[in-house]
Design an enzyme around this catalytic site. Structure first.
Site, short mmCIF file in Angstrom:
data_model
loop_
_atom_site.label_atom_id
_atom_site.label_comp_id
_atom_site.label_asym_id
_atom_site.label_seq_id
_atom_site.Cartn_x
_atom_site.Cartn_y
_atom_site.Cartn_z
N GLY A 1 0.84 -1.19 0.00
CA GLY A 1 0.00 0.00 0.00
C GLY A 1 0.88 1.23 0.00
CD GLN B 1 3.41 5.64 2.76
OE1 GLN B 1 2.43 5.15 2.21
NE2 GLN B 1 4.38 4.90 3.27
CB CYS C 1 5.38 1.73 7.33
SG CYS C 1 4.87 3.27 6.55
CG LEU C 2 6.96 0.88 1.20
CD1 LEU C 2 6.37 1.23 -0.15
CD2 LEU C 2 8.14 -0.07 1.05
CG HIS D 1 -0.46 0.92 7.35
ND1 HIS D 1 0.49 0.41 8.20
CD2 HIS D 1 0.20 1.76 6.51
CE1 HIS D 1 1.67 0.94 7.90
NE2 HIS D 1 1.52 1.76 6.87
CD GLU D 2 -1.04 2.29 2.83
OE1 GLU D 2 -0.56 3.44 2.74
OE2 GLU D 2 -0.34 1.29 3.10
CG HIS E 1 0.57 6.53 5.69
ND1 HIS E 1 1.71 6.92 6.33
CD2 HIS E 1 0.74 5.21 5.39
CE1 HIS E 1 2.55 5.89 6.42
NE2 HIS E 1 1.98 4.83 5.86
#
Ligand code: ZN
Length: 171
Positions: free
Chosen positions: A46, A51, A99-100, A141-142, A145
């Site tokens: 995701g 991000q 997470c990236l 999660h997304e 963000h």
């Protein structure tokens, strides 16, 4: 299409509350394509616009077999503008997240097991999805963000975080 730079750690854009998208113009379509390409190249499941430095409410998610999440269940690509969700029941389940934007770190987070997700697709049509398990987890999660929340915010005991060096990404 182009690979985008993923912001990490304490970059201030990751902590902003993102703005709703009022018009799905060429720029937003372009951004969503680049986000999908970037997510795949980095073996993410995701990615949210903040991000990649854009403080707007757009997320992409998809799970394919990949070396970063070898055990993860697969689900098809979702691109969603102004995403929101409602939990289906109050049941939460703890699961490992990464997470990236927090490269290499993983830890347990409790998320709703099932959600009703909605927003707009990239053509501006209303989109409604019922998600459970891993897809529901990634969606929550997304959306976090978009509100400046990172998964590590939920982990009060740092000994629960584990570090695995991230695999090299494809360029
Ligand atoms: Zn993340």
């Amino acid at each position: 299409m182009a690979l985008l730079t993923v912001l990490t750690d304490d970059h201030p854009t990751l902590r902003l509350k993102s703005q709703p998208i009022e018009r799905i113009n060429k720029e937003i379509k372009h951004l969503s394509n680049d986000m999908v390409e970037t997510m795949r190249a980095y073996h993410g499941v995701g990615l949210a616009a903040p991000q990649v430095g854009v403080s707007k409410r757009l997320i992409v998610l998809e799970s394919r077999k990949n070396p970063r999440y070898p055990e993860a269940p697969v689900f098809p690509l979702i691109v969603i503008v102004n995403p929101v969700y409602q939990p289906l029941g109050q049941k939460k389940e703890e699961g490992e997240e990464g997470c990236l934007s927090v490269p290499g770190w993983y830890g347990p987070v409790a998320r709703y097991c099932g959600i009703k997700a909605s927003g707009l697709d990239i053509k501006g049509k209303p989109l409604q999805l019922t998600l459970d398990g891993f897809a529901a987890r990634v969606f929550q999660h997304e959306v976090d963000h978009l509100d400046g929340i990172l998964f590590t915010d939920y982990i009060d005991d740092p000994t629960k975080l584990a570090y695995y060096p991230p695999p090299a990404h494809e360029t």
